[in-house]
Design a protein around this motif. Structure first.
Motif, PDB file in Angstrom:
ATOM      1  N   PHE A 128     -22.370 -13.754   2.959  1.00  0.00           N
ATOM      2  CA  PHE A 128     -21.173 -14.199   3.682  1.00  0.00           C
ATOM      3  C   PHE A 128     -21.333 -13.748   5.136  1.00  0.00           C
ATOM      4  N   VAL A 129     -21.575 -14.694   6.013  1.00  0.00           N
ATOM      5  CA  VAL A 129     -21.875 -14.362   7.402  1.00  0.00           C
ATOM      6  C   VAL A 129     -20.688 -14.767   8.282  1.00  0.00           C
ATOM      7  N   GLN A 130     -20.227 -13.821   9.065  1.00  0.00           N
ATOM      8  CA  GLN A 130     -18.999 -14.016   9.845  1.00  0.00           C
ATOM      9  C   GLN A 130     -18.966 -15.361  10.564  1.00  0.00           C
TER      10      GLN A 130
ATOM     11  N   GLU B  24     -14.266  -7.144   2.035  1.00  0.00           N
ATOM     12  CA  GLU B  24     -15.156  -8.297   1.996  1.00  0.00           C
ATOM     13  C   GLU B  24     -16.019  -8.214   3.263  1.00  0.00           C
ATOM     14  N   GLU B  25     -17.029  -9.054   3.393  1.00  0.00           N
ATOM     15  CA  GLU B  25     -18.037  -8.874   4.443  1.00  0.00           C
ATOM     16  C   GLU B  25     -17.422  -8.803   5.844  1.00  0.00           C
TER      17      GLU B  25
ATOM     18  N   PRO C  46     -17.394  -8.528   9.981  1.00  0.00           N
ATOM     19  CA  PRO C  46     -18.221  -9.182  11.008  1.00  0.00           C
ATOM     20  C   PRO C  46     -19.292  -8.223  11.539  1.00  0.00           C
ATOM     21  N   ALA C  47     -20.542  -8.650  11.438  1.00  0.00           N
ATOM     22  CA  ALA C  47     -21.662  -7.775  11.799  1.00  0.00           C
ATOM     23  C   ALA C  47     -21.648  -7.426  13.282  1.00  0.00           C
ATOM     24  N   THR C  48     -21.342  -8.370  14.124  1.00  0.00           N
ATOM     25  CA  THR C  48     -21.405  -8.082  15.559  1.00  0.00           C
ATOM     26  C   THR C  48     -20.311  -7.089  15.959  1.00  0.00           C
TER      27      THR C  48
ATOM     28  N   ILE D 254      -0.692 -16.691   3.632  1.00  0.00           N
ATOM     29  CA  ILE D 254      -2.024 -17.081   4.063  1.00  0.00           C
ATOM     30  C   ILE D 254      -2.670 -17.944   2.983  1.00  0.00           C
TER      31      ILE D 254
ATOM     32  N   SER E 267      -3.521 -17.105  -0.970  1.00  0.00           N
ATOM     33  CA  SER E 267      -4.901 -16.778  -1.281  1.00  0.00           C
ATOM     34  C   SER E 267      -4.954 -15.691  -2.371  1.00  0.00           C
TER      35      SER E 267
ATOM     36  N   LEU F 260     -10.125 -16.815   9.913  1.00  0.00           N
ATOM     37  CA  LEU F 260     -11.282 -15.930   9.898  1.00  0.00           C
ATOM     38  C   LEU F 260     -11.943 -16.017   8.534  1.00  0.00           C
TER      39      LEU F 260
ATOM     40  N   LYS G 238     -10.495  -8.012  16.600  1.00  0.00           N
ATOM     41  CA  LYS G 238      -9.979  -9.253  16.016  1.00  0.00           C
ATOM     42  C   LYS G 238      -9.630  -8.975  14.556  1.00  0.00           C
ATOM     43  N   THR G 239      -8.398  -9.211  14.200  1.00  0.00           N
ATOM     44  CA  THR G 239      -7.986  -8.893  12.839  1.00  0.00           C
ATOM     45  C   THR G 239      -7.303 -10.078  12.185  1.00  0.00           C
ATOM     46  N   MET G 240      -7.044  -9.944  10.868  1.00  0.00           N
ATOM     47  CA  MET G 240      -6.431 -11.041  10.120  1.00  0.00           C
ATOM     48  C   MET G 240      -5.474 -10.485   9.064  1.00  0.00           C
ATOM     49  N   ARG G 241      -4.715 -11.376   8.506  1.00  0.00           N
ATOM     50  CA  ARG G 241      -3.914 -11.062   7.330  1.00  0.00           C
ATOM     51  C   ARG G 241      -4.515 -11.808   6.154  1.00  0.00           C
ATOM     52  N   TRP G 242      -4.350 -11.298   4.948  1.00  0.00           N
ATOM     53  CA  TRP G 242      -4.836 -12.029   3.774  1.00  0.00           C
ATOM     54  C   TRP G 242      -3.807 -12.037   2.655  1.00  0.00           C
TER      55      TRP G 242
ATOM     56  N   GLN H 145      -5.185 -18.557   9.421  1.00  0.00           N
ATOM     57  CA  GLN H 145      -4.181 -17.721  10.066  1.00  0.00           C
ATOM     58  C   GLN H 145      -3.152 -18.570  10.803  1.00  0.00           C
TER      59      GLN H 145
ATOM     60  N   PRO I 181     -10.182  -6.611   9.962  1.00  0.00           N
ATOM     61  CA  PRO I 181     -11.098  -7.711  10.324  1.00  0.00           C
ATOM     62  C   PRO I 181     -11.403  -8.656   9.148  1.00  0.00           C
ATOM     63  N   ARG I 182     -11.424  -8.114   7.920  1.00  0.00           N
ATOM     64  CA  ARG I 182     -11.567  -8.942   6.720  1.00  0.00           C
ATOM     65  C   ARG I 182     -10.770  -8.249   5.623  1.00  0.00           C
ATOM     66  N   PRO I 183     -10.463  -8.959   4.535  1.00  0.00           N
ATOM     67  CA  PRO I 183      -9.613  -8.358   3.499  1.00  0.00           C
ATOM     68  C   PRO I 183     -10.170  -7.041   2.950  1.00  0.00           C
TER      69      PRO I 183
ATOM     70  N   TYR J  27      -9.905 -17.842   5.720  1.00  0.00           N
ATOM     71  CA  TYR J  27      -8.505 -17.460   5.536  1.00  0.00           C
ATOM     72  C   TYR J  27      -7.740 -18.018   6.724  1.00  0.00           C
TER      73      TYR J  27
ATOM     74  N   TRP K 190     -16.103 -16.820   6.735  1.00  0.00           N
ATOM     75  CA  TRP K 190     -17.564 -16.810   6.802  1.00  0.00           C
ATOM     76  C   TRP K 190     -18.125 -18.208   6.624  1.00  0.00           C
TER      77      TRP K 190
ATOM     78  N   GLN L  79     -13.018 -14.498  -3.525  1.00  0.00           N
ATOM     79  CA  GLN L  79     -14.478 -14.532  -3.340  1.00  0.00           C
ATOM     80  C   GLN L  79     -15.189 -14.669  -4.687  1.00  0.00           C
TER      81      GLN L  79
END
Lengths: 715, 286
Positions: B111-113, A18-19, A21-23, B154, B85, B126, A162-166, B144, A174-176, B142, B128, B90
């Protein structure tokens, strides 16, 4: 089993997400890391490390990233693992062989157990003792066996900031991650990561639509991406975006407002870039240019346009993902327009609200804003700045009026931190201070100084244009450095959270380019005094010493970076840089005469005197006593010294270091040559010896505050 | 024409079909749908939980005296919470927009961070902000962490800005021009309400009284959580929410200095945390 000759194959691995993070992606691509001696992006470094670890060789590799995918591609990956040999230590030689050199029972038993023969062993030293070693080979597996492991390892080794769980698979990213695509040569191979299994499918996303595309082989993958208008390579994509933006800007007779940060960010917000343009309401043009461009860029990710005079045009450019039909584009850009109008309305609201309370009045609130933990509030900081401004202004001999403007600027400098606009857009600090100061009827020069206090922000950034702004910027930075050094917050080799190195370089650049001629060390002493109890006791003692070495390193790098010879820089800084501007003057002057004979001669004088004085002990600081001279040559050197001394001092005072150098060389080069040939300095008679050393000491010290010429490389 | 109330009905219908319990708003002033117990307590613990509801929200500092077409100090969120989830969340979300009547292919959907955080709830996630032609219409997160502890499983939180979505459906440029129901405008229902609250929040609120209320609510929340004591978690949580709202009012009034801010927020967070801990403890026992 018949052995099939295998050949190298290309490898493709796509992580569909999924999208992202651009930065974060921009950061990875803008800040290469070093791996195996070359610079590359961090993703490629990880890829190489994992393949190395798993012993699959390859010819070349590339890593690309777009908002919804990270793609790894390798050319010519070997079909088999690189063999790896290890030697295992078995027994000390004495235990393994009898005195006649026959293998012992023990050795034979061990070999039998290992199903190995004597031929596979060797003798070798280990910690000064001979041992028997046995060869142990790692099994060599095929690439198709190892690749699934590689991808699992690669994915898990990507430790993003920076990371996550889904889900419950224990994968962090960073994203799913929603799809995996793996190809080795013509075949897709199976691979699982977490709950996800690889499939020969990739996905496109267009205006909320997910389109799945079946991938036959690696070539068809790249083809279908191209057909979908996706530019996978970030560098290529960035160039395409830049071109589209510039073309659009041209259409509206403007030029792009340059914002590299924004360009890097939008590069990872789209994978199939298209540009649209729309106007905004002209009434917003009364907002300061910086507010307009930042309001557009930060939250809305829009590009501003400037006319030929550098004024903002009432129009913006936006990046769309995926080309849109004209009709759609029209509707979309109308909506963009309304959204921006509402945002600018908000900026206007902030501006008007902020203007209601003058900066002077807001200042009291600074008491509640911490400058640095342990170093008091921002209010106290401005008080220090006012005090230091008064002192520095005096040293520079500024007229009272100018000093008062500077003090006023210091007084108001931090109030804008409390405004709504700076709360919304922190990067406008200082800049808003300038606008609000002008709105409050402050003197223009004070307002300009407030606006320039954070310059230069980077090593390439411009310097303050006004002298008051330049000095305020220096004071602001020395105060930060003094406070951090006083609190034990010096930067470490890798960490500089307060940006002290950048600040130090900024100070030096301002001092030398804006010709601010005062003692930096004196300023630090004054600053240290003003910080008072904030300085930790154990820190206060060696503070100047530590600051000197901290600034010395930065100064040397800065000057070498400007093209000065490194030995000359070291020579000049070696003679002291308490007054950075004066050191710079000496350097500039000397750099023009390094080719002259007299410069060479002066270096020789320095070399000769230093060599002999190196070993000297005792009171060199006293002048030589003429009554103790024995040889005529001693008297001659002294006469020479006497004759040229005044002239050299005057040349130094007049900052004419060319003349000082030539006078010095002229006075001493010849005579010292003869002196060292004829006179034995280290005479047996202590008084005579010491007097000779004092004579040479006097000669040396006449030039010692210009440069330490012994550092000059004469080859 | 999809009216404002139609939009709510369509979203409720969509999410009900996807297995969500369609709940009602929480009857306290809150800054976001996240504060509703259905989310705050719902995301804690292991049990699956899917719910959807409208939540009126209060954000005193966002007030613009009804002069900004997109920003108000009070608006309506549509909140969906999905635990765990789903993998296709999405797509589920994008479908919900279609079922509400939006034609996605005519718009720029992105979808912007946005790393979301609620310091008062000790919550973070985390995700968007979802852009619709550059306007943020949804916060997609999501989760956390909630109340300072890591969540498992989650949950995904989808928070729609109803007014903004309705503006696209109705082609309106100003949210006060929206049609709530046929012939009834959003402005006629809400404009005076909005302006009066802005005046109150920015100009008329009694800072001293608010400070007093903050202390009183805090004391009450603490008392209810005390051990030994009544151990009434839900009432304690309500007083915590009241503290949060009073803090926001103080903030809008400019009555909290910069360095007091973190301390105020920490006081709310500590109580929210204790409520969550108490809730989990009770779940474990039950």
């Amino acid at each position: 089993m018949k052995k099939v000759k295998q050949k190298s194959e290309d490898v493709l691995f796509e992580i569909g997400t999924e999208e992202l993070p651009a930065t974060m992606l921009a950061d990875i691509y803008e800040n290469p890391v070093s791996y195996g001696g070359s610079e590359m992006n961090w993703l490629e470094a990880r890829l190489r490390a994992v393949f190395e670890e798993k012993r699959i060789a390859f010819k070349a590799c590339r890593v690309w990233a777009a908002p919804r995918r990270i793609v790894f591609w390798l050319e010519g990956a070997a079909p088999l693992q690189t063999p790896k040999e290890d030697w295992i230590r078995l027994l000390p030689k004495d235990d393994a062989y009898s005195s006649e050199g026959k293998p012992t029972e023990k050795l034979l038993l061990i070999l039998e157990r290992r199903n190995a023969s004597l031929g596979e062993t060797k003798l070798s030293a280990y910690q000064n003792k001979e041992y028997v070693f046995i060869r142990k080979s790692e099994p060599v597996r095929s690439a198709s066996q190892v690749l699934p492991e590689i991808f699992d390892a690669l994915l898990r080794s990507l430790s993003f900031s920076k990371t996550m769980r889904w889900d419950d698979s224990g994968i962090y990213f960073p994203r799913p991650i929603r799809s995996l695509l793996c190809f080795y040569g013509k075949k897709s191979f199976s691979c699982r990561v977490g709950r996800l299994a690889a499939a020969n499918k990739t996905f496109f996303f267009r205006r909320g639509e997910r389109i799945s595309s079946t991938v036959k082989d690696i070539l068809s993958y790249f083809k279908s991406l191209r057909r979908g208008g996706i530019i996978l390579n970030p560098a290529e994509r960035k160039e395409a975006i830049r071109k589209k933006l510039e073309a659009a800007a041209k259409r509206f007779k403007g030029r792009l407002y340059q914002d590299p940060f924004l360009l890097n960010e939008v590069n990872f917000l789209v994978e199939s870039p298209d540009v649209l343009s729309a106007p905004f309401q002209e009434e917003f043009l009364k907002l300061p240019m910086e507010v307009l461009t930042v309001s557009m860029a930060r939250k809305q990710r829009l590009f501003g346009l400037l006319d030929e005079k550098g004024k903002v045009l009432p129009r913006f450019l936006a990046l769309l993902d995926g080309a849109a039909a004209e009709k759609q584009k029209k509707g979309i850009s109308r909506n963009y327009e309304h959204v921006l109008d509402a945002k600018l309305q908000d900026s206007l609201f902030f501006y008007r609200e902020d203007c209601k309370t003058p900066l002077q009045k807001k200042r009291a609130e600074l008491k509640g804003l911490i400058f640095l933990k342990g170093a008091g509030s921002m209010l106290e900081k401005t008080e220090r700045l006012v005090h230091l401004a008064g002192r520095a202004g005096e040293w520079l001999g500024w007229p009272r009026e100018k000093r008062e403007i500077l003090e006023r600027a210091c007084f108001l400098s931090k109030s804008d931190l409390l405004t709504q606009m700076v709360g919304e857009f922190p990067e406008l600090q200082g800049i808003m201070g300038r606008y609000y100061a002008l709105e409050n009827g402050e003197k223009e020069e004070a307002a300009l100084a407030v606006g320039e206090q954070y310059l230069p922000r980077t090593a390439q950034d411009r310097l303050p244009q006004t002298m008051t702004g330049a000095l305020l910027s220096v004071l602001d930075k020395t105060d930060l450095i003094a406070a951090c050094f006083g609190l034990g917050l010096e930067p470490s080799s890798s960490l500089d959270p307060y940006g002290l190195r950048r600040s130090a370089v900024g100070i030096l650049r301002i001092l030398i380019d804006r010709r601010l001629d005062f003692s930096l060390f004196r300023l630090f002493q004054e600053n240290q005094k003003a910080l008072g109890d904030c300085i930790q006791k154990e820190m206060s003692g060696r503070m100047l010493e530590r600051l000197e070495s901290f600034f010395g390193d930065r100064f040397e790098a800065l000057l070498v970076d400007r093209g000065f010879r490194v030995d000359l820089v070291q020579a000049v800084l070696g003679s002291g840089f308490e007054h950075p501007y004066r050191a710079y003057e000496r350097l500039e002057c000397l750099s023009k005469i390094t080719g002259e004979t007299y410069f060479f001669q002066a270096c020789k004088v320095a070399e000769r005197t230093s060599n002999i004085l190196k070993a000297a002990r005792g009171a060199l600081s006293r002048p030589p006593d003429p009554s103790l001279f024995v040889e005529d040559l001693e008297r001659e050197v002294f006469r020479s010294y006497d004759r040229c001394r005044q002239a050299v001092l005057e040349a130094k005072d007049a900052r004419d270091f060319k003349r000082a150098t030539s006078l010095y060389a002229e006075a001493f080069f010849d005579i010292l040559g003869r002196f060292f040939e004829k006179v034995f300095v280290n005479a047996d008679d202590q008084a005579v010896r010491e007097n000779r050393l004092r004579l040479l000491g006097a000669v040396r010290s006449l030039y010692a505050d210009v440069a330490d010429l012994t550092k000059i490389d004469l080859r | 024409m999809v009216t404002f109330q139609d939009l709510i009905a369509k979203l409720s219908d969509y999410w009900a079909k996807k297995g969500c319990a369609v709940l009602q708003p929480y009857d306290l002033e809150v800054g976001a749908g996240t504060f509703h117990p259905a989310t705050f307590f719902g995301v804690l613990g292991k049990d699956p939980w899917n719910a959807a509801y409208v939540q009126p929200t209060r954000r005193p500092t966002d007030g613009r005296f009804a002069e900004n077409p997109l920003r108000t100090q009070s608006y309506y969120q549509y909140q969906v919470i999905l635990k765990p989830s789903p993998d296709d969340v999405q797509d589920l979300y994008l479908d919900s927009l279609r079922s509400a009547g939006l034609t996605l292919r005519d718009h720029d959907v992105r979808f912007v961070q946005d790393d979301w955080e609620s310091p008062t709830l000790g919550a973070s996630g985390l995700g968007w902000e979802v852009w619709f032609d550059s306007l943020e219409i949804t916060q997609f997160t999501y989760f956390q962490q909630m109340a300072g502890s890591a969540l498992d499983p989650i949950s995904c939180e989808i928070t729609y800005g109803l007014e903004r979505i309705a503006m696209f459906l109705q082609g309106k440029r100003d949210l006060f021009e929206l049609e709530w129901s046929k012939g009834l405008s959003y402005g006629s229902l809400r404009k005076t309400f909005e302006v009066e609250h802005c005046r109150y929040n920015f100009e008329e609120s009694d800072g001293e009284m608010l400070h007093r209320l903050f202390e009183t609510y805090e004391k009450e929340a603490k008392r209810l959580l005390e051990e030994p004591g009544p151990q009434l978690i839900f009432p304690a949580y309500e007083y915590t929410l009241k503290m949060s709202h009073v803090f926001n009012l103080l903030d809008a009034r400019g009555a909290v200095s910069v360095n007091e801010r973190p301390a105020y927020i920490a006081r709310v967070r500590n109580l929210a945390k204790r409520c969550a801990q108490g809730y989990l403890l009770r779940q474990g026992k039950g």
